[in-house]
Scaffold this motif. Structure first.
Motif, short mmCIF file in Angstrom:
data_model
loop_
_atom_site.label_atom_id
_atom_site.label_comp_id
_atom_site.label_asym_id
_atom_site.label_seq_id
_atom_site.Cartn_x
_atom_site.Cartn_y
_atom_site.Cartn_z
N VAL A 87 0.85 -1.19 0.00
CA VAL A 87 0.00 0.00 0.00
C VAL A 87 0.88 1.24 0.00
CG1 VAL A 87 -1.73 1.30 1.30
CG2 VAL A 87 -1.83 -1.20 1.27
N TRP A 88 0.55 2.21 -0.87
CA TRP A 88 1.19 3.53 -0.81
C TRP A 88 0.42 4.34 0.23
CZ3 TRP A 88 5.33 6.20 -1.86
CH2 TRP A 88 6.19 5.80 -2.89
N ALA A 89 1.05 4.62 1.35
CA ALA A 89 0.34 5.26 2.45
C ALA A 89 1.09 6.49 2.94
CB ALA A 89 0.14 4.28 3.61
N ALA A 90 0.32 7.43 3.47
CA ALA A 90 0.86 8.63 4.11
C ALA A 90 0.03 8.92 5.34
CB ALA A 90 0.83 9.82 3.15
N GLY A 91 0.60 9.70 6.27
CA GLY A 91 -0.14 10.09 7.45
C GLY A 91 -1.34 10.95 7.09
N GLU A 135 -4.35 5.94 2.02
CA GLU A 135 -3.76 5.54 0.74
C GLU A 135 -3.69 6.76 -0.17
OE1 GLU A 135 -4.82 1.78 -0.98
OE2 GLU A 135 -5.93 1.18 0.82
N VAL A 136 -2.50 7.01 -0.74
CA VAL A 136 -2.30 8.22 -1.53
C VAL A 136 -1.97 7.93 -3.00
CG1 VAL A 136 -1.63 9.70 0.39
CG2 VAL A 136 0.11 8.28 -0.72
N LEU A 137 -1.80 6.66 -3.35
CA LEU A 137 -1.64 6.22 -4.73
C LEU A 137 -2.31 4.86 -4.87
CD1 LEU A 137 2.11 6.99 -5.64
CD2 LEU A 137 0.09 8.15 -6.56
N PRO A 138 -2.68 4.47 -6.08
CA PRO A 138 -3.22 3.11 -6.26
C PRO A 138 -2.24 2.06 -5.75
CG PRO A 138 -3.53 4.41 -8.25
CD PRO A 138 -2.66 5.24 -7.35
N ARG A 139 -2.78 0.97 -5.26
CA ARG A 139 -1.92 -0.08 -4.71
C ARG A 139 -1.06 -0.69 -5.82
NH1 ARG A 139 -5.27 -3.33 0.05
NH2 ARG A 139 -5.88 -1.44 1.19
#
Length: 293
Positions: free
Chosen positions: A168-172, A252-256
């Motif tokens: 997963v592309w993740a951010a706070g 999530e900040v971009l598609p997986r």
């Protein structure tokens, strides 16, 4: 003069596998002088030299090698018979387990609980490390079972797939609320020998994004904390951030990424210890991506 006993042959096998008297003593929970005494007893009984020194390692002579090769299946077959007769209730010994962080956070706790419950005489020694070093330790005989990010192929290793982990592309929350990758965003990753690092760079390129620098951290849990509390983003294993995603502390900040990370349990291909084979059979039934109960 003492007669040759099973523990003498077991001693030879562990010296052969681990390369030094000291390592064999540690594995057999005894002292180096005791190991040396056992070797002397066998050599005196047979009237031949079994080992010769090559650098720091003790290497079997040709006659010693034939003795170990002939004795090893006999010793393990007897141990197998005795353990099966007691339904493994009497299984004892130390099993050294190596794992990466993702496996340790996903399927390893359930594996440990099962062993504690069903094999109470088995002592587990667990160490977390990176896949490359885990593989080295396994092939060198200093780990008995390892959980690797794969697929990994080696003629000296036997593996069993235990599933894969979605990334997963993740951010706070703060970084996601500020627009995520619609503005320059610091990128964090595991070091460049990790599969996650390659996925990070590949997906950034696929989305036409460029990170001036990719900050690295060699600990996944610390990496999650950095991203959760900071302004950056990272490719993270979904199994380790499910609760963060559910609570909204990570977004999530971009598609997986389409790429997943596969995992395998592994032992040495020459492994004959019935306890380790029993634990490996249990490890092969694990599912790393199983939902947390």
């Amino acid at each position: 003069m003492k007669r040759i006993a099973l523990f003498h042959l077991e001693t030879l096998m562990w010296i052969d596998r681990l390369g030094t008297f000291a390592a064999a003593a540690q594995r057999l929970n005894t002292t180096q002088p005791a190991i040396s005494a056992r070797v002397r007893e066998i050599e005196q009984q047979l009237g031949i030299a079994l080992f010769q020194r090559e650098g720091r390692r003790m290497v079997l002579t040709a006659r010693g090698r034939r003795l170990v090769q002939a004795s090893e299946p006999l010793c393990h077959s007897l141990e197998q018979v005795l353990l099966e007769a007691s339904d493994y209730a009497g299984a004892t010994g130390a099993v050294r387990i190596g794992s990466g962080e993702i496996a340790a956070a996903s399927c390893l706790p359930a594996f440990i609980q099962t062993i504690e419950r069903e094999r109470p005489g088995v002592t587990m020694e667990i160490e977390l490390d990176l896949t490359a070093r885990l593989l080295q330790h396994l092939l060198a005989g200093t780990r008995d079972i390892v959980f690797l990010a794969g697929p990994v192929a080696s003629p000296g290793m036997r593996t069993a797939p235990i599933g894969s982990v979605e990334l997963v592309w993740a951010a706070g929350a703060a970084a996601a609320d500020a627009g995520g990758f619609t503005r320059p965003l610091p990128v964090w990753s595991l070091p460049d020998h990790s599969p996650l690092h390659a996925v990070t760079l590949a997906t950034l390129e696929a989305h036409g994004l460029a990170a001036p620098t990719v900050h690295t951290c060699n600990n996944v849990r610390t990496l999650i904390e950095i991203v959760t509390g900071g302004t950056g983003a990272a490719v993270l294993p979904e199994t380790m951030i499910r609760d963060h995603l559910a609570s909204g502390t990570l977004r999530e900040v971009l598609p997986r990424p389409r790429h997943t990370v596969h995992f395998e349990a592994a032992i040495r291909s020459r492994e004959r210890d019935p306890v380790i084979l029993d634990l490996f059979a249990r490890a092969a039934r694990l599912e790393i991506n199983a939902p947390t109960p």
